[in-house]
Scaffold this active site. Structure first.
Site, PDB file in Angstrom:
ATOM      1  N   CYS A 162       0.842  -1.191   0.000  1.00 49.25           N
ATOM      2  CA  CYS A 162       0.000   0.000   0.000  1.00 49.25           C
ATOM      3  C   CYS A 162       0.887   1.254   0.000  1.00 49.25           C
ATOM      4  O   CYS A 162       1.959   1.267   0.583  1.00 49.25           O
ATOM      5  CB  CYS A 162      -0.942   0.102   1.194  1.00 49.25           C
ATOM      6  SG  CYS A 162      -2.032  -1.309   1.364  1.00 49.25           S
ATOM      7  N   ARG A 211       3.747  -0.208  -4.903  1.00 47.04           N
ATOM      8  CA  ARG A 211       3.522  -0.742  -3.561  1.00 47.04           C
ATOM      9  C   ARG A 211       2.198  -1.508  -3.454  1.00 47.04           C
ATOM     10  O   ARG A 211       1.914  -2.113  -2.419  1.00 47.04           O
ATOM     11  CB  ARG A 211       3.500   0.409  -2.542  1.00 47.04           C
ATOM     12  CG  ARG A 211       4.771   1.212  -2.505  1.00 47.04           C
ATOM     13  CD  ARG A 211       4.644   2.340  -1.504  1.00 47.04           C
ATOM     14  NE  ARG A 211       4.514   1.817  -0.159  1.00 47.04           N
ATOM     15  CZ  ARG A 211       5.523   1.465   0.618  1.00 47.04           C
ATOM     16  NH1 ARG A 211       6.746   1.567   0.173  1.00 47.04           N
ATOM     17  NH2 ARG A 211       5.316   1.012   1.828  1.00 47.04           N
ATOM     18  N   TRP A 254      -2.685  -2.802  -1.635  1.00 41.59           N
ATOM     19  CA  TRP A 254      -2.339  -4.213  -1.863  1.00 41.59           C
ATOM     20  C   TRP A 254      -3.066  -4.957  -0.753  1.00 41.59           C
ATOM     21  O   TRP A 254      -2.722  -4.834   0.423  1.00 41.59           O
ATOM     22  CB  TRP A 254      -0.828  -4.395  -1.752  1.00 41.59           C
ATOM     23  CG  TRP A 254      -0.366  -5.767  -2.121  1.00 41.59           C
ATOM     24  CD1 TRP A 254      -0.114  -6.221  -3.387  1.00 41.59           C
ATOM     25  CD2 TRP A 254      -0.055  -6.843  -1.235  1.00 41.59           C
ATOM     26  NE1 TRP A 254       0.313  -7.522  -3.327  1.00 41.59           N
ATOM     27  CE2 TRP A 254       0.359  -7.938  -2.038  1.00 41.59           C
ATOM     28  CE3 TRP A 254      -0.094  -7.011   0.136  1.00 41.59           C
ATOM     29  CZ2 TRP A 254       0.735  -9.160  -1.486  1.00 41.59           C
ATOM     30  CZ3 TRP A 254       0.283  -8.231   0.688  1.00 41.59           C
ATOM     31  CH2 TRP A 254       0.693  -9.290  -0.122  1.00 41.59           C
ATOM     32  N   ASN A 261      -1.315   2.294   5.668  1.00 44.57           N
ATOM     33  CA  ASN A 261      -0.444   1.254   5.123  1.00 44.57           C
ATOM     34  C   ASN A 261       0.077   0.465   6.311  1.00 44.57           C
ATOM     35  O   ASN A 261       0.663   1.041   7.224  1.00 44.57           O
ATOM     36  CB  ASN A 261       0.715   1.908   4.355  1.00 44.57           C
ATOM     37  CG  ASN A 261       1.832   0.916   4.044  1.00 44.57           C
ATOM     38  OD1 ASN A 261       1.573  -0.267   3.837  1.00 44.57           O
ATOM     39  ND2 ASN A 261       3.054   1.396   4.015  1.00 44.57           N
ATOM     40  N   GLY A 262      -0.144  -0.852   6.303  1.00 45.15           N
ATOM     41  CA  GLY A 262       0.331  -1.691   7.412  1.00 45.15           C
ATOM     42  C   GLY A 262      -0.753  -2.656   7.825  1.00 45.15           C
ATOM     43  O   GLY A 262      -1.705  -2.900   7.055  1.00 45.15           O
ATOM     44  N   GLU A 310      17.724 -17.208  -8.680  1.00 48.94           N
ATOM     45  CA  GLU A 310      17.240 -15.846  -8.942  1.00 48.94           C
ATOM     46  C   GLU A 310      16.611 -15.759 -10.342  1.00 48.94           C
ATOM     47  O   GLU A 310      15.574 -15.126 -10.525  1.00 48.94           O
ATOM     48  CB  GLU A 310      18.395 -14.845  -8.763  1.00 48.94           C
ATOM     49  CG  GLU A 310      18.096 -13.405  -9.120  1.00 48.94           C
ATOM     50  CD  GLU A 310      16.930 -12.778  -8.353  1.00 48.94           C
ATOM     51  OE1 GLU A 310      16.410 -13.379  -7.398  1.00 48.94           O
ATOM     52  OE2 GLU A 310      16.516 -11.678  -8.767  1.00 48.94           O
ATOM     53  N   LYS A 326      12.723 -14.682 -11.105  1.00 47.51           N
ATOM     54  CA  LYS A 326      12.356 -13.584 -12.037  1.00 47.51           C
ATOM     55  C   LYS A 326      11.326 -14.075 -13.032  1.00 47.51           C
ATOM     56  O   LYS A 326      10.333 -13.423 -13.295  1.00 47.51           O
ATOM     57  CB  LYS A 326      13.577 -13.102 -12.831  1.00 47.51           C
ATOM     58  CG  LYS A 326      14.557 -12.171 -12.225  1.00 47.51           C
ATOM     59  CD  LYS A 326      14.061 -10.831 -11.795  1.00 47.51           C
ATOM     60  CE  LYS A 326      13.411 -10.890 -10.455  1.00 47.51           C
ATOM     61  NZ  LYS A 326      14.138 -10.611  -9.292  1.00 47.51           N
ATOM     62  N   GLU A 351       7.827 -14.723 -11.437  1.00 45.56           N
ATOM     63  CA  GLU A 351       7.066 -13.578 -10.935  1.00 45.56           C
ATOM     64  C   GLU A 351       6.536 -12.667 -12.035  1.00 45.56           C
ATOM     65  O   GLU A 351       5.457 -12.107 -11.890  1.00 45.56           O
ATOM     66  CB  GLU A 351       7.805 -12.800  -9.844  1.00 45.56           C
ATOM     67  CG  GLU A 351       9.068 -12.134 -10.246  1.00 45.56           C
ATOM     68  CD  GLU A 351       9.802 -11.484  -9.081  1.00 45.56           C
ATOM     69  OE1 GLU A 351       9.175 -11.084  -8.101  1.00 45.56           O
ATOM     70  OE2 GLU A 351      11.037 -11.374  -9.175  1.00 45.56           O
ATOM     71  N   HIS A 354      18.574 -36.971  -8.026  1.00 48.69           N
ATOM     72  CA  HIS A 354      17.955 -37.421  -6.770  1.00 48.69           C
ATOM     73  C   HIS A 354      16.449 -37.160  -6.760  1.00 48.69           C
ATOM     74  O   HIS A 354      15.840 -37.105  -5.705  1.00 48.69           O
ATOM     75  CB  HIS A 354      18.638 -36.740  -5.580  1.00 48.69           C
ATOM     76  CG  HIS A 354      20.096 -37.052  -5.516  1.00 48.69           C
ATOM     77  ND1 HIS A 354      20.565 -38.288  -5.110  1.00 48.69           N
ATOM     78  CD2 HIS A 354      21.185 -36.327  -5.847  1.00 48.69           C
ATOM     79  CE1 HIS A 354      21.886 -38.295  -5.183  1.00 48.69           C
ATOM     80  NE2 HIS A 354      22.292 -37.113  -5.630  1.00 48.69           N
ATOM     81  N   LYS A 385       5.865  -4.430  -4.063  1.00 47.57           N
ATOM     82  CA  LYS A 385       7.305  -4.197  -3.997  1.00 47.57           C
ATOM     83  C   LYS A 385       7.849  -4.396  -2.596  1.00 47.57           C
ATOM     84  O   LYS A 385       8.937  -4.891  -2.409  1.00 47.57           O
ATOM     85  CB  LYS A 385       7.574  -2.767  -4.473  1.00 47.57           C
ATOM     86  CG  LYS A 385       9.031  -2.380  -4.535  1.00 47.57           C
ATOM     87  CD  LYS A 385       9.676  -2.987  -5.740  1.00 47.57           C
ATOM     88  CE  LYS A 385      11.168  -2.776  -5.799  1.00 47.57           C
ATOM     89  NZ  LYS A 385      11.821  -3.819  -6.579  1.00 47.57           N
TER      90      LYS A 385
HETATM   91  C1  F6R Z   1      11.651 -10.267  -6.311  1.00 49.85           C
HETATM   92  C2  F6R Z   1      11.545  -9.310  -5.235  1.00 49.85           C
HETATM   93  C3  F6R Z   1      11.260  -9.821  -3.871  1.00 49.85           C
HETATM   94  C4  F6R Z   1      12.081  -9.034  -2.825  1.00 49.85           C
HETATM   95  C5  F6R Z   1      11.686  -9.454  -1.415  1.00 49.85           C
HETATM   96  C6  F6R Z   1      12.516  -8.766  -0.374  1.00 49.85           C
HETATM   97  O1  F6R Z   1      11.937  -9.659  -7.533  1.00 49.85           O
HETATM   98  O2  F6R Z   1      11.679  -8.142  -5.436  1.00 49.85           O
HETATM   99  O3  F6R Z   1      11.507 -11.176  -3.775  1.00 49.85           O
HETATM  100  O4  F6R Z   1      13.433  -9.273  -3.054  1.00 49.85           O
HETATM  101  O5  F6R Z   1      10.335  -9.165  -1.208  1.00 49.85           O
HETATM  102  O6  F6R Z   1      12.350  -7.386  -0.432  1.00 49.85           O
HETATM  103  P1  F6R Z   1      13.372  -6.420   0.275  1.00 49.85           P
HETATM  104  O7  F6R Z   1      14.693  -6.591  -0.406  1.00 49.85           O
HETATM  105  O8  F6R Z   1      12.797  -5.063   0.101  1.00 49.85           O
HETATM  106  O9  F6R Z   1      13.455  -6.841   1.715  1.00 49.85           O
END
Ligand code: F6R
Length: 609
Positions: free
Chosen positions: A2, A27, A75, A101-102, A482, A486, A489, A505, A604
């Protein structure tokens, strides 16, 4: 999750709120709304489900004119995305409106109590208790009512409030959710993040927990929870407003991928300098403390966790200290062994991730020292850790992390070298050689970016697949994880990453005709073993797309296609090897018509556990 904004000033508030919210959509973006004190003294709310564009349309159809207001982009946590659950929420009389937000953790208890007091609820949200609580405590002073209300609340919050009782005012507070105040000329703003105010001002207050804000015709006043005035230094934002704009790229993600050579360089600047000791500005851990370290935990979530996996390899190899990497949400539930010789490194782009904060607090409560690797100056992680190493990635807007990840890798290597320097586990010559190799990374990253067409072709051959697998060994396994994250997501393709050696395995049972396997093979010592794994999957009908260092042309006969990546010191290869995988995910996502920058169900910054 949010985003909230607020404005007090002389200009028309509605477009300013929309503009601010558009910078916070990363957000959360399942609904949006504004509450505006209109010129005739009414408090009018417009809100709707869906993207900000829907709200904008509604406001165009029915404009609200006024100079004071608050806005929200959501969100969903409590209650599905719907108009009734979107913010702002109000008291029954419609005289007090708030954005939040929270999460209010004790909202059930508060709701029951308020219902018993005669209050009626419309939504399924935790947030709706807030306007009712403020209403309950309102006795002629909005700030004091907010203070009383927050004293009853448990959880995390950044809250903006407007009311017809005091129409020339916005009040706000934060605890464990970010909030800044943007300082303009005869106008002021509140926002969850700096980009929301950057087109209007570069001067901000970075609020701490339990700090309250009043914005009115006399400017901005800050208070602590006891109602005492507090003074705060102005933080002047030096990064360019363009850093938070697309700058000609179709998507933020592509722009951020292209910024990587620069941010890799920025994160090393003044820290990694040839013939000079590594200098870590905000790190005060002493040589003696480093020598005594018995264990390091690297704790993070998602992409940041993947950077931590690379950190483990680097610190163990260079500084010879035992490292465990933990997913933050798991860490605190397993009663980890921590004492005063334990160091925790928390990695968090936003510095606000709830699970990471909890893990950090647990470690601190048991006597560990904490180094924070974060991208956001003034974030909660940066305030609570003992030492901070900022990643200078600039604002990352695309939900899928790219440039923040490579700067986290640079931070991991820098810490590893710093510890090695202090512990004397590397000779001066070895240290200098590593530094020299690191300093070449920006240029090598530029080179990878020149090779986009090949990756685009590769994406166009594979984007219709439902599953994909990523294989790697050693550091390449960390990159595979990673790369796989990517892809899933932003393209919603199911993908898994496996350590090459683990394949037989179990996972090899999944290989069949046409299965897509992406392999990364940058580690010299593991190269032949990786080729054996490739043969194991191609023998079962898999199609293999490989990423290999320049010069290793022998891989061509084992795979369906190969993309060569510039050769670098293989300890640092994740920084370079991840770039084609980011591009691959990007192109797959675009081909599939997905929303690259705002993938479904994600936000985010994950400020709930
Ligand atoms: C993936 C992504 C998330 C963040 C995770 C941690 O692309 O962005 O997996 O890496 O939510 O977020 P931070 O780094 O802000 O603690």
């Amino acid at each position: 999750m949010c985003g909230i904004v607020g404005y007090y000033g002389k200009r028309e508030v509605s477009p300013l709120l929309i503009k601010g919210l558009s910078k916070l959509e990363y957000r959360g973006y399942d609904s949006a709304g504004v509450a505006i004190l209109s010129n005739d003294g009414d408090l009018t709310i417009t809100k709707c489900k869906g993207r900000l564009a829907n709200l904008e349309e509604k406001l165009e159809e029915n404009p609200i004119h006024g100079h004071v207001g608050i806005g929200h982009t959501r969100w969903a946590t409590h209650g599905q995305p719907s108009t009734v659950n979107s913010h702002p929420h109000s008291n029954e009389k419609g005289t007090i409106s708030i954005v939040h937000n929270g999460i209010i953790e004790n909202y059930i208890h508060l709701r029951e109590w308020l219902i018993a007091e005669g209050y009626k609820f419309n939504s399924e949200t935790d947030t709706e208790v807030i306007p009712h609580l403020i209403d309950y405590y309102y006795d002629g002073d909005l700030l004091s009512a907010l203070m009383h209300a927050t004293a009853k609340m448990e959880g995390s919050y950044a809250i903006g409030v407007v009311s017809t009782y005091e129409p020339d005012k916005v009040v706000a507070v934060r605890k464990d959710s970010p909030l800044i105040v943007g300082l303009g000329k005869e106008e002021n703003f509140i926002a969850s993040d700096i980009p929301a105010v950057l087109s209007e001002t570069r001067d901000v207050y970075l609020l701490k927990n339990n700090e309250f804000v009043v914005m009115d015709q006399d400017g901005v006043r800050l208070y602590d929870a006891e109602g005492r005035r507090i003074e705060k230094e102005i933080y002047h934002v030096t990064w360019d407003a363009d850093a938070a704009e697309k700058g000609g790229y179709e998507h933020f993600m592509m722009k951020e991928i292209h910024e990587q050579p620069k941010v890799i360089k920025d994160t090393m600047t003044s820290r990694i300098v040839l013939d000079q000791p590594i200098n870590l500005d905000n790190i005060t851990i002493s040589k003696e403390q480093i020598e005594k370290l018995s264990k390091i935990y690297i704790v993070a979530c998602g992409t940041a966790y993947h950077a931590g996996v690379v950190g483990k390899y680097a610190i163990e190899k260079l500084a010879r200290i035992s490292v465990e990497v933990d997913i933050a949400s798991e860490f605190k539930h397993r009663d980890p062994i921590i004492d005063e010789n334990t160091l925790m490194i928390v990695v968090s782009q936003s510095g606000e991730t709830a699970d990471t904060l909890s893990a950090m607090r647990l470690a601190k409560s048991r006597g560990a020292r904490v180094i924070a690797v974060t991208n956001v100056v003034g974030s909660t992680v940066s305030r609570e850790a003992d030492d901070i190493l900022y990643t200078w990635a600039g604002p990352e807007i695309a939900v899928a992390s790219t440039k923040a990840y490579v700067t986290q890798l640079i931070a991991m290597y820098t810490i590893a070298l710093y510890f090695a320097q202090n512990k004397g586990t590397l000779t001066t010559e070895q240290l200098e050689a590593y530094k020299k190799d690191m300093l070449e990374l920006p240029e090598k990253a530029e080179e990878v970016l020149k090779n986009k067409e090949e990756i685009q072709k590769f994406a166009s051959k594979t984007y219709m697949n439902k599953d994909m697998f990523f294989l790697g060994r050693g550091l390449d396994y960390a990159v595979a994880m990673e790369g796989s994250l990517k892809l899933k997501e932003i393209s919603y393709i199911h993908s898994e990453a496996y350590a090459g050696g683990e394949l037989k395995h179990g996972p090899i049972a999944l290989m069949e005709d046409g299965t897509i396997v992406i392999t990364i093979a940058t580690q010299e010592e593991l190269f032949d073993k990786m080729v054996s794994n490739i043969k194991e999957v191609t023998a079962r009908g898999a199609k293999v797309f490989a990423f290999a260092p320049e010069g290793h042309t022998e891989i061509e006969e084992a795979v369906n296609a190969v993309t060569y990546i510039p050769k670098v010191n293989e300890l640092f290869s994740p920084v370079i090897a991840i770039i084609p995988l980011q591009l691959f995910s990007y192109y797959v996502s675009v081909q599939k018509g997905c929303d690259v920058d705002k993938p479904r169900n994600l936000a985010k910054s994950v400020t709930v556990e």
